[in-house]
Design a protein around this motif. Structure first.
Motif, PDB file in Angstrom:
ATOM      1  N   ASP A  36       0.842  -1.180   0.000  1.00 21.46           N
ATOM      2  CA  ASP A  36       0.000   0.000   0.000  1.00 21.46           C
ATOM      3  C   ASP A  36       0.883   1.238   0.000  1.00 21.46           C
ATOM      4  OD1 ASP A  36      -2.446  -1.373   0.019  1.00 21.46           O
ATOM      5  OD2 ASP A  36      -2.358  -1.632   2.193  1.00 21.46           O
ATOM      6  N   PHE A  37       0.255   2.383  -0.151  1.00 23.85           N
ATOM      7  CA  PHE A  37       0.959   3.659  -0.186  1.00 23.85           C
ATOM      8  C   PHE A  37       1.822   3.844   1.058  1.00 23.85           C
ATOM      9  CE2 PHE A  37       0.954   8.287   0.668  1.00 23.85           C
ATOM     10  CZ  PHE A  37       1.578   8.731  -0.486  1.00 23.85           C
ATOM     11  N   GLU A  38       1.278   3.506   2.216  1.00 21.87           N
ATOM     12  CA  GLU A  38       1.991   3.688   3.481  1.00 21.87           C
ATOM     13  C   GLU A  38       3.202   2.770   3.613  1.00 21.87           C
ATOM     14  OE1 GLU A  38      -1.306   2.818   3.389  1.00 21.87           O
ATOM     15  OE2 GLU A  38      -2.174   4.816   3.651  1.00 21.87           O
ATOM     16  N   ASP A  39       3.228   1.677   2.849  1.00 23.43           N
ATOM     17  CA  ASP A  39       4.367   0.756   2.884  1.00 23.43           C
ATOM     18  C   ASP A  39       5.543   1.276   2.066  1.00 23.43           C
ATOM     19  OD1 ASP A  39       2.923  -1.069   4.433  1.00 23.43           O
ATOM     20  OD2 ASP A  39       2.039  -1.973   2.636  1.00 23.43           O
ATOM     21  N   VAL A  40       5.271   2.227   1.158  1.00 27.11           N
ATOM     22  CA  VAL A  40       6.301   2.721   0.251  1.00 27.11           C
ATOM     23  C   VAL A  40       6.708   4.152   0.595  1.00 27.11           C
ATOM     24  CG1 VAL A  40       6.849   3.185  -2.160  1.00 27.11           C
ATOM     25  CG2 VAL A  40       5.444   1.218  -1.576  1.00 27.11           C
ATOM     26  N   ILE A  41       5.734   4.979   0.842  1.00 26.76           N
ATOM     27  CA  ILE A  41       6.005   6.395   1.067  1.00 26.76           C
ATOM     28  C   ILE A  41       5.506   6.771   2.462  1.00 26.76           C
ATOM     29  CG2 ILE A  41       5.554   8.741   0.280  1.00 26.76           C
ATOM     30  CD1 ILE A  41       5.067   7.479  -2.527  1.00 26.76           C
ATOM     31  N   VAL A  53      -0.898  17.845  -1.481  1.00 22.14           N
ATOM     32  CA  VAL A  53       0.134  17.045  -2.161  1.00 22.14           C
ATOM     33  C   VAL A  53       0.092  15.606  -1.656  1.00 22.14           C
ATOM     34  CG1 VAL A  53       2.631  16.748  -2.462  1.00 22.14           C
ATOM     35  CG2 VAL A  53       1.619  19.029  -2.596  1.00 22.14           C
ATOM     36  N   TRP A  54      -0.069  15.442  -0.347  1.00 27.29           N
ATOM     37  CA  TRP A  54      -0.110  14.101   0.244  1.00 27.29           C
ATOM     38  C   TRP A  54      -1.317  13.322  -0.271  1.00 27.29           C
ATOM     39  CZ3 TRP A  54       3.339  11.177   2.356  1.00 27.29           C
ATOM     40  CH2 TRP A  54       2.961  10.058   3.086  1.00 27.29           C
ATOM     41  N   LYS A  55      -2.468  13.971  -0.325  1.00 22.03           N
ATOM     42  CA  LYS A  55      -3.681  13.304  -0.824  1.00 22.03           C
ATOM     43  C   LYS A  55      -3.545  12.978  -2.310  1.00 22.03           C
ATOM     44  CE  LYS A  55      -6.900  15.326   2.479  1.00 22.03           C
ATOM     45  NZ  LYS A  55      -8.034  16.255   2.668  1.00 22.03           N
ATOM     46  N   ALA A  56      -3.004  13.915  -3.084  1.00 21.35           N
ATOM     47  CA  ALA A  56      -2.823  13.675  -4.524  1.00 21.35           C
ATOM     48  C   ALA A  56      -1.821  12.553  -4.764  1.00 21.35           C
ATOM     49  CB  ALA A  56      -2.371  14.962  -5.220  1.00 21.35           C
ATOM     50  N   SER A  57      -0.766  12.514  -3.963  1.00 19.65           N
ATOM     51  CA  SER A  57       0.230  11.442  -4.085  1.00 19.65           C
ATOM     52  C   SER A  57      -0.400  10.093  -3.774  1.00 19.65           C
ATOM     53  CB  SER A  57       1.401  11.693  -3.144  1.00 19.65           C
ATOM     54  OG  SER A  57       2.051  12.883  -3.454  1.00 19.65           O
ATOM     55  N   PHE A  58      -1.197  10.044  -2.730  1.00 19.21           N
ATOM     56  CA  PHE A  58      -1.878   8.802  -2.351  1.00 19.21           C
ATOM     57  C   PHE A  58      -2.783   8.332  -3.482  1.00 19.21           C
ATOM     58  CE2 PHE A  58      -5.692   6.737  -0.735  1.00 19.21           C
ATOM     59  CZ  PHE A  58      -5.138   5.636  -0.106  1.00 19.21           C
ATOM     60  N   THR A  59      -3.594   9.249  -4.010  1.00 21.57           N
ATOM     61  CA  THR A  59      -4.522   8.898  -5.078  1.00 21.57           C
ATOM     62  C   THR A  59      -3.773   8.466  -6.332  1.00 21.57           C
ATOM     63  OG1 THR A  59      -6.104  10.499  -4.197  1.00 21.57           O
ATOM     64  CG2 THR A  59      -6.464   9.753  -6.453  1.00 21.57           C
ATOM     65  N   THR A  60      -2.721   9.186  -6.682  1.00 18.83           N
ATOM     66  CA  THR A  60      -1.937   8.843  -7.869  1.00 18.83           C
ATOM     67  C   THR A  60      -1.315   7.459  -7.730  1.00 18.83           C
ATOM     68  OG1 THR A  60      -1.446  11.174  -8.234  1.00 18.83           O
ATOM     69  CG2 THR A  60      -0.041   9.580  -9.359  1.00 18.83           C
ATOM     70  N   PHE A  61      -0.700   7.205  -6.602  1.00 14.14           N
ATOM     71  CA  PHE A  61      -0.067   5.898  -6.360  1.00 14.14           C
ATOM     72  C   PHE A  61      -1.099   4.788  -6.445  1.00 14.14           C
ATOM     73  CE2 PHE A  61       1.054   2.402  -3.574  1.00 14.14           C
ATOM     74  CZ  PHE A  61       2.351   2.127  -3.934  1.00 14.14           C
ATOM     75  N   THR A  62      -2.202   4.930  -5.730  1.00 14.56           N
ATOM     76  CA  THR A  62      -3.203   3.872  -5.647  1.00 14.56           C
ATOM     77  C   THR A  62      -3.853   3.603  -7.002  1.00 14.56           C
ATOM     78  OG1 THR A  62      -3.627   4.554  -3.373  1.00 14.56           O
ATOM     79  CG2 THR A  62      -5.251   3.127  -4.387  1.00 14.56           C
ATOM     80  N   VAL A  63      -4.270   4.644  -7.686  1.00 15.23           N
ATOM     81  CA  VAL A  63      -4.933   4.469  -8.978  1.00 15.23           C
ATOM     82  C   VAL A  63      -3.956   3.931 -10.020  1.00 15.23           C
ATOM     83  CG1 VAL A  63      -6.065   5.725 -10.866  1.00 15.23           C
ATOM     84  CG2 VAL A  63      -6.713   6.185  -8.500  1.00 15.23           C
ATOM     85  N   THR A  64      -2.731   4.450 -10.034  1.00 15.30           N
ATOM     86  CA  THR A  64      -1.736   3.961 -10.991  1.00 15.30           C
ATOM     87  C   THR A  64      -1.451   2.484 -10.766  1.00 15.30           C
ATOM     88  OG1 THR A  64      -0.726   6.139 -11.105  1.00 15.30           O
ATOM     89  CG2 THR A  64       0.595   4.293 -11.887  1.00 15.30           C
ATOM     90  N   LYS A  65      -1.244   2.095  -9.528  1.00 13.52           N
ATOM     91  CA  LYS A  65      -0.969   0.681  -9.223  1.00 13.52           C
ATOM     92  C   LYS A  65      -2.148  -0.197  -9.655  1.00 13.52           C
ATOM     93  CE  LYS A  65      -1.335  -1.436  -5.211  1.00 13.52           C
ATOM     94  NZ  LYS A  65      -1.240  -2.030  -3.907  1.00 13.52           N
ATOM     95  N   TYR A  66      -3.355   0.246  -9.356  1.00  9.43           N
ATOM     96  CA  TYR A  66      -4.559  -0.515  -9.675  1.00  9.43           C
ATOM     97  C   TYR A  66      -4.712  -0.704 -11.184  1.00  9.43           C
ATOM     98  CZ  TYR A  66      -9.564  -1.580  -9.939  1.00  9.43           C
ATOM     99  OH  TYR A  66     -10.770  -2.144 -10.209  1.00  9.43           O
TER     100      TYR A  66
END
Length: 147
Positions: A36-41, A53-66
């Motif tokens: 998950d996002f918290e495991d990497v960043i 920025v934190w929320k956008a980073s979370f959303t970007t990471f999660t959606v991109t991975k998915y």
């Protein structure tokens, strides 16, 4: 009624229902790919970025991975399933038709050699060790503790 029970007992594993919700029932990937996002960043105390920025980073990471996983599995899932199916078919074939018969043959052949070896050991070594045992049986050891 007996025919119904026989039909239930006999089923084809190739046409069984698959679980579309729990796709890892044996938990093969619990410790590997649950990232998950918290495991990497992670941002430690005192060094936080802007909340946006934190929320956008979370959303970007999660959606991109998915979606990237879905894209890769769409492109390579079926070919990889074909490759792994062929590999495990070959592995099963070799195990069933080559490995197990060779091991069984070896065990049958070695059993005869094992019996001859056992007879030789008992014929030559047993008298020798019995003689050593009788030679050293009269030796007595005494342990004293001096203060």
């Amino acid at each position: 009624m007996a025919d119904d029970m026989n039909e239930k007992e006999i089923h084809d594993v190739h046409t069984k229902e698959i679980d579309l919700v729990n796709r890892d029932p044996k938990h093969l990937n619990d410790d590997v790919v649950k990232i998950d996002f918290e495991d990497v960043i992670a941002e430690p105390e005192g060094t936080h970025s802007f909340d946006g920025v934190w929320k956008a980073s979370f959303t970007t990471f999660t959606v991109t991975k998915y979606w990237f996983y879905r894209l890769l599995s769409s492109l390579f899932g079926i070919p990889m399933a074909l490759i792994w199916g062929i590999y495990f078919a070959i592995l099963s074939f070799l195990h069933i038709w080559a490995v197990v018969p060779c091991i069984r043959s070896y065990l049958i052949e070695i059993q005869c050699i094992g019996r001859v070896y056992s007879i030789c050991i008992h014929a030559f070594c047993d008298p020798l060790y019995e003689a050593f045992g009788k030679m050293f049986s009269s030796i007595r050891a005494t342990v004293r503790k001096e203060a």
